[in-house]
Design a protein around this motif. Structure first.
Motif, PDB file in Angstrom:
ATOM      1  N   UNK A  82     -50.801 -14.694 -54.206  1.00  0.00           N
ATOM      2  CA  UNK A  82     -49.551 -15.092 -53.564  1.00  0.00           C
ATOM      3  C   UNK A  82     -49.631 -15.010 -52.041  1.00  0.00           C
ATOM      4  N   UNK A  83     -50.667 -14.338 -51.512  1.00  0.00           N
ATOM      5  CA  UNK A  83     -50.839 -14.233 -50.068  1.00  0.00           C
ATOM      6  C   UNK A  83     -51.735 -15.340 -49.507  1.00  0.00           C
ATOM      7  N   UNK A  84     -52.381 -16.081 -50.357  1.00  0.00           N
ATOM      8  CA  UNK A  84     -53.301 -17.119 -49.913  1.00  0.00           C
ATOM      9  C   UNK A  84     -52.658 -18.179 -49.052  1.00  0.00           C
ATOM     10  N   UNK A  85     -51.407 -18.483 -49.323  1.00  0.00           N
ATOM     11  CA  UNK A  85     -50.703 -19.536 -48.601  1.00  0.00           C
ATOM     12  C   UNK A  85     -50.651 -19.258 -47.106  1.00  0.00           C
ATOM     13  N   UNK A 105     -46.846 -16.267 -59.428  1.00  0.00           N
ATOM     14  CA  UNK A 105     -45.655 -15.617 -58.887  1.00  0.00           C
ATOM     15  C   UNK A 105     -45.616 -15.755 -57.370  1.00  0.00           C
ATOM     16  N   UNK A 106     -44.492 -16.203 -56.856  1.00  0.00           N
ATOM     17  CA  UNK A 106     -44.234 -16.197 -55.419  1.00  0.00           C
ATOM     18  C   UNK A 106     -42.948 -15.426 -55.162  1.00  0.00           C
ATOM     19  N   UNK A 124     -46.979 -29.180 -53.607  1.00  0.00           N
ATOM     20  CA  UNK A 124     -46.676 -29.069 -55.043  1.00  0.00           C
ATOM     21  C   UNK A 124     -46.895 -27.625 -55.463  1.00  0.00           C
ATOM     22  N   UNK A 125     -45.954 -27.092 -56.247  1.00  0.00           N
ATOM     23  CA  UNK A 125     -46.131 -25.749 -56.792  1.00  0.00           C
ATOM     24  C   UNK A 125     -45.703 -25.702 -58.246  1.00  0.00           C
ATOM     25  N   UNK A 126     -46.532 -25.067 -59.054  1.00  0.00           N
ATOM     26  CA  UNK A 126     -46.189 -24.824 -60.454  1.00  0.00           C
ATOM     27  C   UNK A 126     -46.832 -23.519 -60.885  1.00  0.00           C
ATOM     28  N   UNK A 127     -46.078 -22.597 -61.511  1.00  0.00           N
ATOM     29  CA  UNK A 127     -46.659 -21.343 -61.977  1.00  0.00           C
ATOM     30  C   UNK A 127     -47.655 -21.534 -63.119  1.00  0.00           C
ATOM     31  N   UNK A 128     -47.601 -22.695 -63.759  1.00  0.00           N
ATOM     32  CA  UNK A 128     -48.580 -23.056 -64.789  1.00  0.00           C
ATOM     33  C   UNK A 128     -48.842 -24.543 -64.647  1.00  0.00           C
ATOM     34  N   UNK A 129     -50.061 -24.890 -64.294  1.00  0.00           N
ATOM     35  CA  UNK A 129     -50.356 -26.270 -63.940  1.00  0.00           C
ATOM     36  C   UNK A 129     -50.946 -27.071 -65.106  1.00  0.00           C
ATOM     37  N   UNK A 130     -50.921 -26.510 -66.318  1.00  0.00           N
ATOM     38  CA  UNK A 130     -51.388 -27.275 -67.474  1.00  0.00           C
ATOM     39  C   UNK A 130     -50.334 -28.306 -67.861  1.00  0.00           C
ATOM     40  N   UNK A 131     -50.791 -29.488 -68.224  1.00  0.00           N
ATOM     41  CA  UNK A 131     -49.887 -30.570 -68.586  1.00  0.00           C
ATOM     42  C   UNK A 131     -49.093 -30.218 -69.846  1.00  0.00           C
ATOM     43  N   UNK A 169     -43.338 -18.216 -68.471  1.00  0.00           N
ATOM     44  CA  UNK A 169     -42.271 -17.785 -69.390  1.00  0.00           C
ATOM     45  C   UNK A 169     -40.968 -17.571 -68.633  1.00  0.00           C
ATOM     46  N   UNK A 170     -41.058 -17.024 -67.439  1.00  0.00           N
ATOM     47  CA  UNK A 170     -39.857 -16.819 -66.618  1.00  0.00           C
ATOM     48  C   UNK A 170     -39.232 -18.161 -66.261  1.00  0.00           C
ATOM     49  N   UNK A 171     -40.081 -19.128 -65.923  1.00  0.00           N
ATOM     50  CA  UNK A 171     -39.574 -20.460 -65.591  1.00  0.00           C
ATOM     51  C   UNK A 171     -38.881 -21.101 -66.796  1.00  0.00           C
ATOM     52  N   UNK A 172     -39.471 -20.924 -67.978  1.00  0.00           N
ATOM     53  CA  UNK A 172     -38.860 -21.456 -69.203  1.00  0.00           C
ATOM     54  C   UNK A 172     -37.514 -20.783 -69.447  1.00  0.00           C
ATOM     55  N   UNK A 173     -37.477 -19.467 -69.279  1.00  0.00           N
ATOM     56  CA  UNK A 173     -36.239 -18.715 -69.485  1.00  0.00           C
ATOM     57  C   UNK A 173     -35.140 -19.181 -68.533  1.00  0.00           C
ATOM     58  N   UNK A 174     -35.498 -19.381 -67.283  1.00  0.00           N
ATOM     59  CA  UNK A 174     -34.510 -19.843 -66.308  1.00  0.00           C
ATOM     60  C   UNK A 174     -33.988 -21.225 -66.668  1.00  0.00           C
ATOM     61  N   UNK A 175     -34.878 -22.101 -67.114  1.00  0.00           N
ATOM     62  CA  UNK A 175     -34.474 -23.462 -67.470  1.00  0.00           C
ATOM     63  C   UNK A 175     -33.554 -23.489 -68.685  1.00  0.00           C
ATOM     64  N   UNK A 176     -33.734 -22.505 -69.585  1.00  0.00           N
ATOM     65  CA  UNK A 176     -32.955 -22.481 -70.827  1.00  0.00           C
ATOM     66  C   UNK A 176     -31.826 -21.455 -70.783  1.00  0.00           C
ATOM     67  N   UNK A 177     -31.629 -20.837 -69.614  1.00  0.00           N
ATOM     68  CA  UNK A 177     -30.558 -19.851 -69.439  1.00  0.00           C
ATOM     69  C   UNK A 177     -30.723 -18.661 -70.386  1.00  0.00           C
TER      70      UNK A 177
END
Length: 249
Positions: A82-85, A105-106, A124-131, A169-177
């Motif tokens: 997360x510090x690479x940026x 994680x950012x 572009x940012x994605x916590x999981x970049x698999x299609x 998983x956190x991103x999925x949870x946020x999207x699905x409330x």
């Protein structure tokens, strides 16, 4: 397109291997912190047949400015930390080099920086970049829209040393409330990564599952994203921005 890769752990090596085998992209260099492997040929080290002469460099002995002066690239792909940026972000943005970040994680400060960089270049940012996992997220959101009252459970499984709850998983949870505290996590040797969303309907269940069999899946995702960013203007993009046109076409 010329690519610079930051990070050369297990996933970074798998991503480099996939890039080297794609004729549409050229891996110019890999940057890592350690001086081990410095100036080694990436194809030779990975045992991949390639005419590319991409070398491994260490951030301990070369600055990002010097590296980009000697070996300019069109895209920087980040699989470091997360510090690479902070190492490459500003310099890349000034030169309008596209940035693809696959950091899980950012914190808020890094997200703020990404937004600032997006004013100058394509980010572009994605916590999981698999299609596959991003298709799962898309499908899950559609199902939740159809049945907003459905019961939802989220399970995630990863290799033993992975710390914290999966960013995907956190991103999925946020999207699905769904509350983050309700995500079920498993850590065990041999697992690359698995995400499951369970929808509990009366008298039936629907399960959406994505499992990464090999880390090369991240490389395939990188190629997909890079190809879809070619004609994108400045701004901050995520997988939904890239996938949406395919669903509306």
């Amino acid at each position: 397109m010329k690519i610079g890769l930051i990070g050369f752990g297990k996933t970074g090596k798998a991503v480099a291997s996939v890039i080297l085998q794609n004729e549409g992209f050229c891996l110019e260099w890999v940057l890592r912190q350690s001086i081990l492997l410095e100036h080694r040929s990436v194809p030779e080290f990975l045992g991949v047949h390639s005419d590319e002469s991409g070398l491994i460099y260490s951030s301990a002995t070369i600055s990002m400015q010097e590296l980009l002066d000697k070996h300019p690239v069109d895209i920087i792909i980040d699989f470091s930390s997360d510090q690479g940026i902070y190492t490459y972000g500003s310099i890349a943005a000034e030169r309008e080099i596209k940035i693809i970040s696959a950091i899980s994680h950012y914190k808020e400060s890094e997200m703020k920086l990404l937004k600032e960089l997006a004013l100058q270049t394509t980010v572009f940012w994605s916590p999981n970049i698999t299609l596959g996992v991003n298709y799962l997220l898309f499908a899950a959101k559609f199902l939740k829209k159809i049945a907003p009252w459905v019961d939802i459970e989220i399970n995630e499984e990863h290799f033993k040393l992975k710390e914290g709850t999966s960013g995907t998983a956190i991103k999925i949870a946020e999207a699905l409330n769904v509350e983050k505290e309700n995500i079920n996590s498993v850590r065990a040797g041999g697992i690359v990564g698995k995400h499951e969303v369970i929808f509990g309907f009366p008298f039936q269940t629907v399960r959406l599952i994505h499992e990464s069999i090999s880390r090369e899946a991240f490389g395939s995702g990188v190629i997909f994203v890079a190809e879809n960013l070619k004609n994108k203007s400045k701004g901050l993009y995520n997988f939904e921005d890239i996938l949406e046109p395919y669903f509306t076409a």
